[in-house]
Each structure stands twice: as C-alpha cells, then as structure tokens.
Design a protein around this motif. Sequence first.
Motif, PDB file in Angstrom:
ATOM      1  N   GLY A   1      -2.513   0.462   5.835  1.00  0.00           N
ATOM      2  CA  GLY A   1      -3.043   0.847   7.183  1.00  0.00           C
ATOM      3  C   GLY A   1      -2.009   2.609   7.119  1.00  0.00           C
ATOM      4  O   GLY A   1      -2.011   3.441   7.558  1.00  0.00           O
TER       5      GLY A   1
ATOM      6  N   ASN B  54       1.116  -7.097  15.422  1.00  0.00           N
ATOM      7  CA  ASN B  54       1.990  -7.608  15.679  1.00  0.00           C
ATOM      8  C   ASN B  54       3.212  -6.612  15.274  1.00  0.00           C
ATOM      9  O   ASN B  54       3.327  -5.771  16.225  1.00  0.00           O
ATOM     10  CB  ASN B  54       2.091  -8.879  14.424  1.00  0.00           C
TER      11      ASN B  54
ATOM     12  N   GLY C 250       2.318  -8.377   7.676  1.00  0.00           N
ATOM     13  CA  GLY C 250       1.101  -9.014   7.727  1.00  0.00           C
ATOM     14  C   GLY C 250       1.214  -9.452   5.569  1.00  0.00           C
ATOM     15  O   GLY C 250       1.948  -9.586   5.631  1.00  0.00           O
TER      16      GLY C 250
ATOM     17  N   ALA D 186       4.205  -9.849   0.375  1.00  0.00           N
ATOM     18  CA  ALA D 186       3.327 -10.006  -1.441  1.00  0.00           C
ATOM     19  C   ALA D 186       4.549 -10.153  -2.407  1.00  0.00           C
ATOM     20  O   ALA D 186       5.569 -10.233  -2.429  1.00  0.00           O
ATOM     21  CB  ALA D 186       2.844  -9.199  -1.539  1.00  0.00           C
TER      22      ALA D 186
ATOM     23  N   THR E 293      -8.417  -1.007   8.915  1.00  0.00           N
ATOM     24  CA  THR E 293      -7.157  -1.938   7.901  1.00  0.00           C
ATOM     25  C   THR E 293      -6.645  -3.347   8.302  1.00  0.00           C
ATOM     26  O   THR E 293      -5.106  -2.918   8.512  1.00  0.00           O
ATOM     27  CB  THR E 293      -5.993  -0.241   7.631  1.00  0.00           C
TER      28      THR E 293
ATOM     29  N   GLY F   9      -6.491  -6.023   6.954  1.00  0.00           N
ATOM     30  CA  GLY F   9      -6.577  -7.305   5.545  1.00  0.00           C
ATOM     31  C   GLY F   9      -7.598  -7.764   6.094  1.00  0.00           C
ATOM     32  O   GLY F   9      -8.466  -8.204   6.507  1.00  0.00           O
TER      33      GLY F   9
ATOM     34  N   TRP G 123      -7.835  -9.654   8.578  1.00  0.00           N
ATOM     35  CA  TRP G 123      -8.487  -9.573  10.013  1.00  0.00           C
ATOM     36  C   TRP G 123      -9.993  -9.291  10.505  1.00  0.00           C
ATOM     37  O   TRP G 123     -10.511  -9.332  10.873  1.00  0.00           O
ATOM     38  CB  TRP G 123      -7.667 -10.178  10.587  1.00  0.00           C
TER      39      TRP G 123
ATOM     40  N   MET H 279       4.870 -18.552  -1.398  1.00  0.00           N
ATOM     41  CA  MET H 279       6.008 -18.151  -2.227  1.00  0.00           C
ATOM     42  C   MET H 279       7.708 -18.908  -1.628  1.00  0.00           C
ATOM     43  O   MET H 279       7.323 -19.418  -0.697  1.00  0.00           O
ATOM     44  CB  MET H 279       5.801 -16.659  -1.966  1.00  0.00           C
TER      45      MET H 279
ATOM     46  N   PRO I  85      -6.474 -10.517   1.534  1.00  0.00           N
ATOM     47  CA  PRO I  85      -7.504 -10.341   2.393  1.00  0.00           C
ATOM     48  C   PRO I  85      -8.647 -10.507   1.125  1.00  0.00           C
ATOM     49  O   PRO I  85      -8.895  -9.466   0.442  1.00  0.00           O
ATOM     50  CB  PRO I  85      -7.128  -8.962   2.918  1.00  0.00           C
TER      51      PRO I  85
HETATM   52  P1  FAD Z   1      -1.839  -6.661   5.631  1.00  0.00           P
HETATM   53  O1  FAD Z   1      -0.757  -6.112   4.928  1.00  0.00           O
HETATM   54  O2  FAD Z   1      -2.352  -7.736   5.867  1.00  0.00           O
HETATM   55  O3  FAD Z   1      -2.179  -5.932   7.137  1.00  0.00           O
HETATM   56  C1  FAD Z   1      -2.543  -5.742   8.008  1.00  0.00           C
HETATM   57  C2  FAD Z   1      -2.737  -5.564   9.422  1.00  0.00           C
HETATM   58  O4  FAD Z   1      -3.762  -6.218  10.594  1.00  0.00           O
HETATM   59  C3  FAD Z   1      -1.557  -7.233   9.646  1.00  0.00           C
HETATM   60  O5  FAD Z   1      -0.303  -6.342  10.196  1.00  0.00           O
HETATM   61  C4  FAD Z   1      -2.401  -7.328  11.246  1.00  0.00           C
HETATM   62  O6  FAD Z   1      -1.513  -7.786  11.740  1.00  0.00           O
HETATM   63  C5  FAD Z   1      -3.144  -6.510  12.148  1.00  0.00           C
HETATM   64  N1  FAD Z   1      -4.553  -6.613  12.197  1.00  0.00           N
HETATM   65  C6  FAD Z   1      -5.242  -7.572  12.072  1.00  0.00           C
HETATM   66  N2  FAD Z   1      -5.864  -7.928  13.189  1.00  0.00           N
HETATM   67  C7  FAD Z   1      -5.552  -7.101  13.893  1.00  0.00           C
HETATM   68  C8  FAD Z   1      -6.064  -6.519  15.137  1.00  0.00           C
HETATM   69  N3  FAD Z   1      -6.487  -7.352  16.269  1.00  0.00           N
HETATM   70  N4  FAD Z   1      -5.338  -5.577  16.354  1.00  0.00           N
HETATM   71  C9  FAD Z   1      -4.269  -4.725  15.880  1.00  0.00           C
HETATM   72  N5  FAD Z   1      -3.763  -4.850  14.505  1.00  0.00           N
HETATM   73  C10 FAD Z   1      -4.406  -6.193  13.397  1.00  0.00           C
HETATM   74  N6  FAD Z   1      -0.501  -7.336  -3.963  1.00  0.00           N
HETATM   75  C11 FAD Z   1       0.173  -6.434  -5.049  1.00  0.00           C
HETATM   76  O7  FAD Z   1      -0.619  -5.328  -5.395  1.00  0.00           O
HETATM   77  N7  FAD Z   1       0.562  -7.657  -6.048  1.00  0.00           N
HETATM   78  C12 FAD Z   1       1.228  -8.338  -5.887  1.00  0.00           C
HETATM   79  O8  FAD Z   1       2.312  -8.762  -6.271  1.00  0.00           O
HETATM   80  C13 FAD Z   1       1.525  -9.217  -4.436  1.00  0.00           C
HETATM   81  N8  FAD Z   1       1.357 -10.275  -4.877  1.00  0.00           N
HETATM   82  C14 FAD Z   1       1.322 -11.032  -3.511  1.00  0.00           C
HETATM   83  C15 FAD Z   1       1.360 -12.211  -2.462  1.00  0.00           C
HETATM   84  C16 FAD Z   1       1.056 -12.778  -2.077  1.00  0.00           C
HETATM   85  C17 FAD Z   1       1.264 -14.383  -1.321  1.00  0.00           C
HETATM   86  C18 FAD Z   1      -0.312 -12.665  -0.856  1.00  0.00           C
HETATM   87  C19 FAD Z   1      -0.823 -13.568  -0.197  1.00  0.00           C
HETATM   88  C20 FAD Z   1      -0.749 -11.133  -1.163  1.00  0.00           C
HETATM   89  C21 FAD Z   1      -0.180 -10.970  -3.026  1.00  0.00           C
HETATM   90  N9  FAD Z   1      -0.367  -9.335  -2.584  1.00  0.00           N
HETATM   91  C22 FAD Z   1       0.140  -8.709  -3.955  1.00  0.00           C
HETATM   92  C23 FAD Z   1      -1.953  -9.199  -1.782  1.00  0.00           C
HETATM   93  C24 FAD Z   1      -0.891  -7.495  -1.369  1.00  0.00           C
HETATM   94  O9  FAD Z   1      -0.421  -8.006   0.035  1.00  0.00           O
HETATM   95  C25 FAD Z   1      -2.656  -7.355  -0.101  1.00  0.00           C
HETATM   96  O10 FAD Z   1      -3.832  -6.299  -1.374  1.00  0.00           O
HETATM   97  C26 FAD Z   1      -2.350  -6.312   0.889  1.00  0.00           C
HETATM   98  O11 FAD Z   1      -0.686  -6.529   1.110  1.00  0.00           O
HETATM   99  C27 FAD Z   1      -3.105  -5.866   1.815  1.00  0.00           C
HETATM  100  O12 FAD Z   1      -2.443  -5.260   2.781  1.00  0.00           O
HETATM  101  P2  FAD Z   1      -2.937  -5.151   3.751  1.00  0.00           P
HETATM  102  O13 FAD Z   1      -2.872  -3.859   4.487  1.00  0.00           O
HETATM  103  O14 FAD Z   1      -4.466  -4.779   3.988  1.00  0.00           O
HETATM  104  O15 FAD Z   1      -3.214  -5.686   5.148  1.00  0.00           O
END
Ligand code: FAD
Length: 363
Positions: free
Chosen positions: A12, A32, A37, A42, A203, A205, A207, A223, A301
């Motif tokens: 996002g 939050n 998240g 990661a 975006t 994730g 959720w 981790m 996600p």
């Molecule tokens: P998030 O970062 O989860 O962001 C989603 C946001 O939406 C959150 O902040 C959440 O609070 C918010 N949200 C949810 N619901 C609502 C709502 N109703 N209203 C408002 N806000 C809301 N990827 C790599 O490329 N390299 C790595 O080494 C790697 N290591 C990883 C290790 C671990 C342990 C994990 C868990 C993941 C790892 N990943 C890695 C994967 C990567 O972290 C995720 O694919 C990426 O962070 C997803 O980003 P996002 O913005 O979609 O999700």
Amino acid sequence: MKGVIIGGGIIGMSIARELHKEGVAVAVVEKNKVGRGASWTAGGMLAPQAEGLEPGTFLDFCLESRDMYEGFVRSLEKDIDMNVGYWKCGIFCPAFSEEEEKELKSKLETYINIGLTGEWVDRKELENRYPSLGREVVGGVLYPDDAQVDNRLVMLALEKYAKFRGIELLEFTEVKRVLIEKGKFKGVETSKGVVEGDFGIITAGAWSERFIKAHIFPIKGEMAAVDVFPEDIDRVFFGSKAYLIPRKDYKRLVIGATEEMVNFDEGNTVRGILQLLGGAVETLPHLKDRKLQEVWYGYRPATPDLLPVLGRTDFENLYIASGHYRNGILLAPITARLMTELILKGVESRYLQEFSINRFRKE
Ligand code: FAD
Ligand code: GLY
C-alpha cells in the motif's frame, strides 16, 4: 483525483508513493501504525533464486522487481535522506546432505540454462571462509544476484516520505467496509467515519479477504534475531531448516522462518523458535554463544495458488494488490509501478493479466 488505499504495508505504501509522485492525492487508511504488518516482520530477502522459483511468469516478475530494487531504494533514500540497508550480498544455499546437493545442483543448472547466474561452492572452499561451518554442510550454491534490504527501515522510510510529502495517513483507523454505489467505488466506511475517493485499492495483506471475494489467507512465520559479528557471516545463508540474514551495519542476525497454517494464531511457539535456532546452529555452530535479541512472528498473505492477486476487481475503480506471500518485500517496486500504470493509464501488463482475480473464477 483522490485514491483511498486500504492497508499501509509495503504494498500500500509503495503504491501510495508512486501515485503521489504522479500528482495524485492519496489517503492510506491503516488499522494500526503503518508498516507494522507482514512488512515489518519479514526478513527482507530479495531472493527469487534462493527461494527456488520455477521458470515462468512469476519468476520473471520477481526477477524484474529484483532488477528494479536498487533504483527503488536509491530514489526513496534520496527523497527522505535515510539509508534503508539495501545490500547486494548474494545468497548462499547450503546443502546438508547429498540429496539436497543433488536438488540444489539441478536447480542451479535450470537457472544457468535460462541465463541467470550462480555457482556451486565446495565444502573446502567454504571452510576457508567460515571455520566453524556445520559438520553436515557438504557445499552449496551461491546466487550472487540475490540481495537483501532492511524491510523495517524501508517501512520507516515510506512512512517518513508519506508524512513529509503530503500523503494523508489515517493510522489507527480500521476500514469496516468498502462503499459501492451503482457498481462503482465511492469510498470506505472506517472506525472514524467515511473517507471518500475516486478510486480504492485493497492492500490489506493477509486481511484482504474481508473486502473481496477471493481466498486470501495467512501463513504464519516465526522469526528470531541474535547478536552477530561481521566475521561470523558476510551474506545471507538460505538453508532448508532456517535462513540467516546478517544486517550490514549493525550486529544483528535475522533468523527465519517457520511456515504454519494456524490462521491468525498469535505468539511465538517453543517449536518454532527451536526450529530456527537449531537451524542456525547446524549451519554455523558457534552462533550458540551469541545473545538472543528478539523473537516475533507475522502473517504472509497467501492465495490458493500462492501467486499474488493484482489489478481490477468486479467494481469500477476498485483495485486489489495482495497475496504476495513469501515475496512481498521483493515485489513492492514492480507492484507499485504496474498498479500505477493501470490506474492512471489503463495499461494492463502481462503480469496483471496472469495475476488477475479472474483466475479463481475458472475453478
Ligand atoms: P502487510 O505488510 O501485512 O500490510 C497490510 C496492512 O493492512 C497491515 O498494516 C494491516 O494492519 C492493514 N489492514 C488490515 N486490515 C485492515 C483494515 N480493516 N483497515 C485498515 N488497515 C487494515 N518477503 C520478501 O520479499 N522477502 C522476505 O525475506 C520475506 N520474509 C518474510 C518472513 C516472514 C516471517 C513473513 C511473515 C513474511 C515474509 N515476506 C518476505 C513476505 C512479505 O512480508 C509480505 O508478502 C509483504 O509484507 C506483504 O505486504 P502487504 O503490504 O501486502 O501486507
Ligand atoms: N521469503 C521468506 C519467508 O517468507 O519466510
């Protein structure tokens, strides 16, 4: 024109920045604090090869984003005058048995055949550099083009960019539902009132399923981090039991990660931490004397085919960019670029067609 982004993770926030650079007003609504998240939890590896991705569209997508990464971080660093720990350290995949050696060598050959880099390194050569190498390590593959970034610093940088450049950040504000009028996006209803916009992007994730008919679910990862010295390890080690990520400028070794299908179960488990620390010590036994810094967990996600969901939805002006599973840090630059081109110019790249939500309708 104003966009409303639901969820302030790396996906996002990167899209918000890209749109903002194109002169679009953006509000990010985050339940939050932004960036806490999956993107905070990661490892930050930029590792399409070490992850062993099969040749095909998804590998191409990941490789393109890896190529974009240095430009992405340098431009972000320039915008906000802060370093985010990008390090093209290469990633080494140790083999702990002859069977693993065979598998790793076969994958290496596949990559060499499609023009990627990589080399097999014998145990003898490794011992010169890592005197305390685990007894079972028979050798391994080095992928010199895989890299890492400090994902927490990236999130702090994107937050700083948003705050200082005029992106509207609505933190601690939960989106309850998306408002649709006559088949078209109108805005979102939040815990603090309605936020209207000309277009919206989901975006959220792990959720995201709350807002869209698509199966997006969490795969938990635990981790840990321990003290480390530069002489201990000078690049990422990506083993079958654990991966070890030394941060460049400070004494921290990030160790990951479990994969657990336990929905949004909270907390670290004894089993999870044993797996991580056991894997670390089997790789570099002297790490057992290092001090533990932190343990944590997060939710990847995921989707049924483990590929992202990107592009348009059934509703006009409502888009989605989610389901990045294990590679969301790596995929932030290309996702931000393609989503911005789609929203502003209607460009549907081959990736957006491949990763469209429509693929789940055929099943
Ligand atoms: P998030 O970062 O989860 O962001 C989603 C946001 O939406 C959150 O902040 C959440 O609070 C918010 N949200 C949810 N619901 C609502 C709502 N109703 N209203 C408002 N806000 C809301 N990827 C790599 O490329 N390299 C790595 O080494 C790697 N290591 C990883 C290790 C671990 C342990 C994990 C868990 C993941 C790892 N990943 C890695 C994967 C990567 O972290 C995720 O694919 C990426 O962070 C997803 O980003 P996002 O913005 O979609 O999700
Ligand atoms: N990409 C590493 C992980 O998801 O654990």
